[in-house]
Design a protein around this motif. Structure first.
Motif, mmCIF file in Angstrom:
data_model
loop_
_atom_site.group_PDB
_atom_site.id
_atom_site.type_symbol
_atom_site.label_atom_id
_atom_site.label_comp_id
_atom_site.label_asym_id
_atom_site.label_seq_id
_atom_site.Cartn_x
_atom_site.Cartn_y
_atom_site.Cartn_z
ATOM 1 N N PRO A 11 66.103 38.534 62.737
ATOM 2 C CA PRO A 11 66.704 37.754 61.525
ATOM 3 C C PRO A 11 67.513 36.718 61.999
ATOM 4 O O PRO A 11 68.184 36.772 63.013
ATOM 5 C CB PRO A 11 67.440 38.675 60.788
ATOM 6 C CG PRO A 11 66.803 39.903 61.075
ATOM 7 C CD PRO A 11 66.412 39.934 62.488
ATOM 8 N N LEU A 49 64.418 44.131 53.609
ATOM 9 C CA LEU A 49 63.148 43.878 53.936
ATOM 10 C C LEU A 49 62.479 44.992 54.534
ATOM 11 O O LEU A 49 62.650 45.769 55.248
ATOM 12 C CB LEU A 49 62.923 42.740 54.958
ATOM 13 C CG LEU A 49 61.431 42.595 55.343
ATOM 14 C CD1 LEU A 49 61.365 40.938 55.708
ATOM 15 C CD2 LEU A 49 61.238 43.089 56.541
ATOM 16 N N VAL A 116 67.365 37.588 55.439
ATOM 17 C CA VAL A 116 67.115 38.882 55.611
ATOM 18 C C VAL A 116 68.346 39.911 56.159
ATOM 19 O O VAL A 116 68.963 39.002 56.840
ATOM 20 C CB VAL A 116 65.909 39.106 56.501
ATOM 21 C CG1 VAL A 116 65.730 40.506 56.652
ATOM 22 C CG2 VAL A 116 64.554 38.374 55.912
ATOM 23 N N PRO A 118 70.077 42.150 57.938
ATOM 24 C CA PRO A 118 69.863 42.967 59.384
ATOM 25 C C PRO A 118 70.005 44.383 59.237
ATOM 26 O O PRO A 118 69.679 45.127 59.891
ATOM 27 C CB PRO A 118 70.533 42.187 60.491
ATOM 28 C CG PRO A 118 71.741 41.590 59.692
ATOM 29 C CD PRO A 118 71.159 41.144 58.104
ATOM 30 N N LEU A 121 66.515 46.898 57.196
ATOM 31 C CA LEU A 121 65.314 46.181 57.612
ATOM 32 C C LEU A 121 64.327 47.512 58.126
ATOM 33 O O LEU A 121 64.804 48.111 59.018
ATOM 34 C CB LEU A 121 65.819 45.483 58.706
ATOM 35 C CG LEU A 121 64.706 44.109 59.180
ATOM 36 C CD1 LEU A 121 65.436 43.312 60.225
ATOM 37 C CD2 LEU A 121 63.193 44.582 59.469
ATOM 38 N N PHE A 144 64.708 47.571 63.766
ATOM 39 C CA PHE A 144 64.575 48.275 62.406
ATOM 40 C C PHE A 144 65.545 49.258 62.246
ATOM 41 O O PHE A 144 65.930 50.073 63.301
ATOM 42 C CB PHE A 144 63.142 48.892 62.263
ATOM 43 C CG PHE A 144 62.128 47.873 62.467
ATOM 44 C CD1 PHE A 144 61.809 47.057 61.484
ATOM 45 C CD2 PHE A 144 61.319 47.811 63.574
ATOM 46 C CE1 PHE A 144 60.763 46.236 61.488
ATOM 47 C CE2 PHE A 144 60.157 47.127 63.509
ATOM 48 C CZ PHE A 144 60.122 46.158 62.631
#
Length: 224
Positions: A11, A49, A116, A118, A121, A144
């Motif tokens: 991001p 996201l 986004v 972080p 995610l 992620f």
């Protein structure tokens, strides 16, 4: 071709106009990839996201169709790439390659244009897509924060990085990927490795019930 499952996208500060709605992703491949930005998206407030991976023979739009109303209700950005072959590279060819590169390009595109969060995610998927989500998610746990696997079969060989939280669901009457050699073994393996796992067995087959999808989103957003 990539020699492993590592992703480079991260991001960043978005640049340029941000358009809501369903849009195609120009990441190559024989089939269309998409991303979806909810109408309530606000570039001042970074959005959670979810990267969605379809099952074998599936289409990138399937995950969007399942989760789009949840995206609208919860302000989620969704990315839905399409595998180059009938399923994902390491499953079809026993090697990481074009699909790792394509997923990386998809993430880079969205990160460059949209704010986004972080800290929220996720990578998720169904069936083969769930197996690939677990594989990429654990290999990229420094990117992620969450992994969402609906009816996975396995985790491909990787070098794990980071410690993402993991959600797994599976139907106890699944005849495509039976629950005992698949999710039950995966969950036991992950818990031995000290991952934080939320596991949901439901009465049903190889599917994603609506209430399970809602449960997964609530878990991802920290409501459970």
């Amino acid at each position: 071709m990539s020699i492993d499952a590592r992703l480079q996208a991260r991001p960043s500060q978005p640049d340029g106009p941000a358009t809501p709605g369903l849009q195609k992703l120009d990441v190559g491949g024989a089939r269309d990839s998409y991303f979806y930005v909810p109408p309530r998206y606000d570039p001042v407030v970074p959005a959670p996201l979810v990267l969605l991976l379809h099952g074998a023979g599936g289409h990138s739009r399937h995950g969007l169709d399942v989760l789009q109303h949840l995206a609208d209700d919860n302000g989620l950005i969704l990315i839905a790439p399409a595998s180059t072959s009938h399923t994902w590279d390491v499953i079809a060819n026993r090697a990481y390659g074009v699909d790792v590169t394509m997923v990386d390009q998809a993430l880079k595109h969205v990160f460059a244009h949209y704010a986004v969060d972080p800290g929220r995610l996720a990578i998720g998927g169904f069936s083969d897509g769930a197996s690939y989500a677990l594989t990429l998610g654990l290999a990229n746990g420094d990117l992620f924060t969450h992994v969402i696997a609906f009816s996975p079969g396995f985790i491909a060989p990787i070098t794990p990085r980071g410690q993402p939280k993991v959600f797994i669901s599976h139907g106890n009457r699944d005849e495509v990927l039976p629950i005992e050699p698949c999710s039950r073994k995966i969950v036991a393996r992950l818990r031995r490795a000290e991952y934080e796992v939320m596991y949901d067995e439901f009465d049903g087959g190889h599917t994603i019930p609506g209430e399970v999808a809602q449960f997964a989103v609530n878990w991802f957003l920290g409501r459970i």
